[in-house]
Design a protein around this motif. Structure first.
Motif, short mmCIF file in Angstrom:
data_model
loop_
_atom_site.label_atom_id
_atom_site.label_comp_id
_atom_site.label_asym_id
_atom_site.label_seq_id
_atom_site.Cartn_x
_atom_site.Cartn_y
_atom_site.Cartn_z
N LEU A 325 -2.89 0.48 3.19
CA LEU A 325 -2.31 0.68 1.87
C LEU A 325 -3.36 0.65 0.77
N GLY A 326 -3.51 1.77 0.07
CA GLY A 326 -4.37 1.82 -1.10
C GLY A 326 -3.59 1.47 -2.35
N PHE A 377 -1.74 5.68 2.46
CA PHE A 377 -0.69 5.79 1.45
C PHE A 377 -1.13 4.96 0.26
N THR A 378 -0.76 5.38 -0.97
CA THR A 378 -1.21 4.67 -2.16
C THR A 378 -0.03 4.20 -3.01
N LEU A 379 -0.14 2.97 -3.50
CA LEU A 379 0.81 2.38 -4.44
C LEU A 379 0.13 2.28 -5.80
N ASN A 380 0.77 2.81 -6.83
CA ASN A 380 0.18 2.84 -8.17
C ASN A 380 1.11 2.14 -9.15
N ASN A 381 0.72 0.95 -9.59
CA ASN A 381 1.53 0.19 -10.54
C ASN A 381 1.07 0.51 -11.96
N TYR A 382 1.42 1.72 -12.44
CA TYR A 382 0.98 2.11 -13.78
C TYR A 382 1.81 1.44 -14.87
N GLY A 383 2.82 0.68 -14.49
CA GLY A 383 3.60 -0.06 -15.48
C GLY A 383 2.78 -1.08 -16.24
N VAL A 384 1.65 -1.52 -15.65
CA VAL A 384 0.80 -2.49 -16.34
C VAL A 384 0.19 -1.90 -17.60
N ILE A 393 -0.44 11.90 -8.84
CA ILE A 393 -1.18 12.91 -8.08
C ILE A 393 -1.62 12.26 -6.77
N ILE A 394 -1.32 12.91 -5.67
CA ILE A 394 -1.61 12.34 -4.35
C ILE A 394 -3.11 12.12 -4.18
N ASN A 395 -3.46 11.00 -3.61
CA ASN A 395 -4.84 10.66 -3.31
C ASN A 395 -5.24 11.37 -2.02
N HIS A 396 -5.80 12.55 -2.15
CA HIS A 396 -6.18 13.36 -0.98
C HIS A 396 -7.08 12.57 -0.04
N PRO A 397 -6.85 12.61 1.28
CA PRO A 397 -5.95 13.48 2.05
C PRO A 397 -4.63 12.82 2.45
N GLU A 398 -4.18 11.81 1.71
CA GLU A 398 -2.93 11.15 2.05
C GLU A 398 -1.75 12.09 1.79
N ALA A 399 -0.56 11.62 2.15
CA ALA A 399 0.63 12.48 2.03
C ALA A 399 1.61 11.98 0.98
N GLY A 400 1.31 10.86 0.32
CA GLY A 400 2.26 10.38 -0.66
C GLY A 400 1.69 9.28 -1.54
N MET A 401 2.28 9.14 -2.72
CA MET A 401 1.94 8.05 -3.63
C MET A 401 3.21 7.61 -4.35
N LEU A 402 3.44 6.30 -4.37
CA LEU A 402 4.56 5.74 -5.10
C LEU A 402 4.06 5.10 -6.38
N GLY A 403 4.67 5.49 -7.51
CA GLY A 403 4.32 4.90 -8.79
C GLY A 403 5.43 4.00 -9.30
N VAL A 404 5.05 2.90 -9.94
CA VAL A 404 6.01 1.94 -10.48
C VAL A 404 5.78 1.80 -11.98
N GLN A 425 11.35 2.39 -13.42
CA GLN A 425 11.45 3.72 -12.83
C GLN A 425 10.43 3.86 -11.72
N LEU A 426 10.88 4.37 -10.58
CA LEU A 426 10.01 4.65 -9.44
C LEU A 426 9.78 6.15 -9.37
N GLY A 427 8.52 6.55 -9.31
CA GLY A 427 8.17 7.96 -9.15
C GLY A 427 7.45 8.16 -7.83
N PHE A 428 7.89 9.15 -7.04
CA PHE A 428 7.31 9.37 -5.72
C PHE A 428 6.87 10.81 -5.57
N THR A 429 5.57 11.00 -5.37
CA THR A 429 5.02 12.34 -5.10
C THR A 429 4.66 12.42 -3.62
N PHE A 430 5.09 13.50 -2.97
CA PHE A 430 4.85 13.64 -1.53
C PHE A 430 4.36 15.02 -1.19
N ASP A 431 3.66 15.12 -0.06
CA ASP A 431 3.16 16.38 0.47
C ASP A 431 4.31 17.07 1.20
#
Length: 461
Positions: A325-326, A377-384, A393-404, A425-431
């Motif tokens: 987990l990134g 896979f990457t978790l991005n807590n941009y709520g901070v 934006i997906i962290n290549h070459p992964e297939a998804g990123m969840l933002g909080v 709000q949860l935002g999910f970008t996927f390949d």
């Protein structure tokens, strides 16, 4: 005695890296260097590292200026040695260098170290009279990570790697990254108290910055007001970690057919669990990020198609067995993505400890290439940052990123009644190549249900 010239080339960087950017030289033409002396700092896609030279002798030529990007195998520095002195293969240190050059080293960030565990490494050699001046680095804007090569003043009163401030005391700074940070934060090195070794380190700068009044620290400015009131512009070169992120995000947008879906969720239950854990086990330090990491790992266990990457050359979708987990974090070098390896094998307390350790290293700028590599896979807590949502934006070459997004009080219908609840709000970008919208929606709904009712996680443990 005849002089022999040895060309040291940029060594194998490991971790699949093939190029590096010159940040700063620690020696100049005419300096004397020893085997295993660190002569240059380079920046890769993963970290900034100091490169030691396997030869001993006098510096004859520096083959690249700060800001230059070199590929592995390109000439880096030429050392002139008398009668073959310092040639790898003539002593045990050289044999160690050649062994690591062939086999690689899992313990060090760069292959090519010479003398192994030497008791000390000299960072700047003795200046030897030479009619050839060192190459001048290109002009850089204020706050740039570029640092000119160290030069000896010739004074017997000032030790190497030291400068004398207006107070007359010697200021010892070894790391070029420390000098760059001092410029970026507008900190006078003369005002910084060094550690027990007498050398100013990053930790000393951080401590000095903490004592400055709010707003005292400076930084890069992209616009300034001239005396006439006209707005002038400066140009900041795309280099170092900025260039790396530009390349990675461009590749992501170019290669990945991504799609984003999102949902607003009632996070009151999650916040209650966080407070209960803090009261019962305060020493564990379990906050929102570790809880979200726990939920994401459980979600990827339920929807393994998203813990994947696409191998275009082989024409295959690779589903990874373990979750590495990134998570997005800020560092002195900019945005980085440390990786919690084997996150799928950790308890929530272990996740909290791993996240805390990596976050601390990110702030110090001490993450190793291994700690920045291998995420699935990457978790991005941009709520901070005080924002509600984003389209990750997906962290290549992964297939998804969840933002909080941020968790704030909002009116919410709860059990048929309007109430004030903790909402995010949860935002999910996927390949879209690895799965369809049904799988992505199922994953996001699973995460949302766990945020709203953390007891759902019990079914996955």
């Amino acid at each position: 005695m005849s002089a022999t010239a040895h060309v040291f080339r940029l060594p194998d960087l490991g971790e699949g890296l093939t190029e590096a950017e010159i940040v700063a030289w620690h020696v100049a033409v005419g300096d004397e260097v020893g085997v295993d002396q660190e002569v240059v700092t380079v920046e890769t896609a993963k970290a900034a590292v100091d490169v030691p030279c396997p030869f001993a002798g006098a510096v004859a030529e520096l083959h690249a200026q700060p800001g230059t990007v070199l590929t592995v195998g390109s000439p880096l520095i030429t050392i002139s040695a008398g009668d073959g002195a310092g040639e790898p293969g003539r002593d045990a240190a050289g044999e160690q260098y050649r062994t690591e050059e062939r086999a690689g080293s899992a313990e060090r960030p760069l292959i090519g170290y010479g003398a192994g565990e030497a008791p000390a490494r000299r960072r700047a050699g003795r200046r030897r009279a030479s009619p050839t001046p060192p190459p001048s680095p290109p002009d850089a804007p204020s706050g740039s990570s570029q640092t000119p090569p160290n030069a000896s003043s010739g004074s017997s009163q000032t030790p190497p790697n030291a400068s004398s401030g207006s107070s007359g005391r010697a200021i010892r700074v070894i790391s070029p990254l420390v000098r760059a940070l001092a410029r970026e934060w507008d900190i006078d090195l003369e005002s910084v108290s060094p550690g027990p070794t007498g050398v100013i380190r990053k930790a000393d700068l951080v401590a000095a910055r903490a004592t400055q009044p709010l707003g005292a620290s400076g930084g890069d400015q992209t616009q300034t007001l001239g005396a006439s009131g006209e707005v002038t512009e400066t140009r900041v070169p795309i280099q170092g970690v900025t260039r790396i992120m530009v390349d990675r995000l461009t590749t992501s947008r170019r290669e990945i057919p991504d799609a984003t879906t999102w949902v607003d969720v009632d996070a009151t239950g999650l916040m209650e669990v966080k407070e209960a854990l803090r009261a019962a086990r305060p020493e564990l330090g379990i906050g929102v990020l570790p809880l979200m990491a726990r939920i994401v790992v459980a979600g990827l266990h339920a929807y393994p198609a998203l813990n994947a990457s696409v191998d275009l050359a082989a024409g295959e979708i690779v589903r990874h067995g373990a979750v590495h987990l990134g998570f997005a974090a800020q560092s002195p070098r900019g945005l980085v993505v440390p990786v919690v390896h084997e996150a799928s094998e950790m308890t929530t307390a272990e996740l909290a400890a791993a996240l805390r350790e990596l976050t601390g290293k990110a702030r110090e700028g001490s993450l190793t290439p291994a700690q920045l590599t291998g995420g699935t896979f990457t978790l991005n807590n941009y709520g901070v940052y005080g924002v509600d949502g984003s389209t990750p934006i997906i962290n290549h070459p992964e297939a998804g990123m969840l933002g909080v997004g941020r968790i704030v009080d909002k009116p919410w219908v709860h059990e048929g009644q309007l109430a004030v609840r903790k909402v995010t709000q949860l935002g999910f970008t996927f390949d879209h190549r690895v799965c369809d919208g049904g799988t992505a929606g199922g994953f996001l709904r699973f995460v949302a249900d766990c945020v709203e009712q953390p007891s759902v996680l019990l079914a996955e443990l």
